[in-house]
Design an enzyme around this catalytic site. Sequence first.
Site, PDB file in Angstrom:
ATOM      1  N   ARG A   4      46.012  58.758 -84.995  1.00  0.00           N
ATOM      2  CA  ARG A   4      46.659  60.067 -85.190  1.00  0.00           C
ATOM      3  C   ARG A   4      47.283  60.138 -86.585  1.00  0.00           C
ATOM      4  NH1 ARG A   4      49.084  64.471 -82.399  1.00  0.00           N
ATOM      5  NH2 ARG A   4      51.316  64.779 -82.766  1.00  0.00           N
TER       6      ARG A   4
ATOM      7  N   HIS B  71      53.031  69.646 -83.584  1.00  0.00           N
ATOM      8  CA  HIS B  71      54.443  69.419 -83.887  1.00  0.00           C
ATOM      9  C   HIS B  71      55.215  70.738 -83.771  1.00  0.00           C
ATOM     10  CE1 HIS B  71      53.638  65.559 -86.451  1.00  0.00           C
ATOM     11  NE2 HIS B  71      53.749  65.312 -85.170  1.00  0.00           N
TER      12      HIS B  71
ATOM     13  N   HIS C 273      47.885  55.803 -81.669  1.00  0.00           N
ATOM     14  CA  HIS C 273      48.805  56.580 -82.514  1.00  0.00           C
ATOM     15  C   HIS C 273      48.524  56.350 -83.995  1.00  0.00           C
ATOM     16  CE1 HIS C 273      52.103  59.364 -82.197  1.00  0.00           C
ATOM     17  NE2 HIS C 273      52.727  58.766 -83.191  1.00  0.00           N
TER      18      HIS C 273
ATOM     19  N   TYR D 287      53.931  62.346 -93.238  1.00  0.00           N
ATOM     20  CA  TYR D 287      52.600  62.050 -93.760  1.00  0.00           C
ATOM     21  C   TYR D 287      52.477  62.400 -95.232  1.00  0.00           C
ATOM     22  CZ  TYR D 287      51.729  61.742 -88.795  1.00  0.00           C
ATOM     23  OH  TYR D 287      51.802  61.397 -87.477  1.00  0.00           O
TER      24      TYR D 287
ATOM     25  N   LYS E  82      52.877  68.358 -75.640  1.00  0.00           N
ATOM     26  CA  LYS E  82      54.247  68.196 -75.168  1.00  0.00           C
ATOM     27  C   LYS E  82      54.850  69.558 -74.830  1.00  0.00           C
ATOM     28  CE  LYS E  82      55.418  63.894 -77.562  1.00  0.00           C
ATOM     29  NZ  LYS E  82      56.325  63.250 -78.531  1.00  0.00           N
TER      30      LYS E  82
ATOM     31  N   ARG F 205      47.020  63.078 -79.145  1.00  0.00           N
ATOM     32  CA  ARG F 205      47.822  61.965 -78.638  1.00  0.00           C
ATOM     33  C   ARG F 205      47.069  61.230 -77.522  1.00  0.00           C
ATOM     34  NH1 ARG F 205      51.413  66.443 -78.928  1.00  0.00           N
ATOM     35  NH2 ARG F 205      53.127  66.159 -80.421  1.00  0.00           N
TER      36      ARG F 205
END
Length: 293
Positions: free
Chosen positions: A242, A265, A239, A274, A169, A145
Amino acid sequence: MGIAEFVDYLKNERRLSLHTLRAYQNDLEEFQAFLSERFNAQLSDAASVHIRFWLSSLLQNKLSTRSINRKNSTLKSFFKFLEIKGSFKVNPIDKVVSPKNPRKLADFVPEASMEKLLKDLEFPEGFQGVRDRLILETFYTTGIRLSEIVNLRRRDIDIYSSQIKVLGKGNKERIIPVLPSLIATIKEYYEARRDEGYDNVSEYFILTDKGKKAYPKFVYRKVNFYLSTTSSVNKKSPHILRHTFATHMLNNGADINAIKELLGHTSLAATQVYSHNTVERIKSIYKQAHPKA
């Protein structure tokens, strides 16, 4: 008890904006007109079948599912209000299922465009050019990211083990393997950084032209500039790279669970968007190749 009373309730009790009040009123008046013209009925006569017919007619008129669901939400609020006021014993919308919003495919850069960007494009000489190329390569080959790349420190880069440690995250750490091509660019970058006198000025991996820690807008502008030279993709952002990383990996046979771990994730559902790109690609190939298509 009708539209006027409901709008007054929204205005005085829920303090909604004038714009929102108009939207509610317009939706209800539109439904009321439909009932009158199609079924010679009033709002007080509304049943589930009437609502389904209305939503179906909106779909047939090519209204987006997002707009239809907004109108359906208006009806839910309205009939709930009437139910509380005692006008309905059985809420007619309880048995109505809202249409699903179509899943938006993740945009990505085609492989040919990425090949052109990284192999054919001439970057500026010296530190700035190597740094810019490094930014693009790091996004494309690791899928990290924007917030993660600007916070990478030199100690997070393990050249000898060909991997980087990323803090994602929720302060979750993950290890991402690094391709030999990216290792070569990193080494070139470190050399250019020394030549520029920036070797020990900062612990951070990506530096600005003045040797300071790179910030998100700086990196965004770099990616946007270079993607604009080679790609027609709508959003030219980090992004998108990504998305491109994940889509190209899947298209070339990578396991979706491995992609999930690489992207950081927490759930597979976030990664499955995706796979829809891959399905669309298969459909496209099928239509082009099959003699009956």
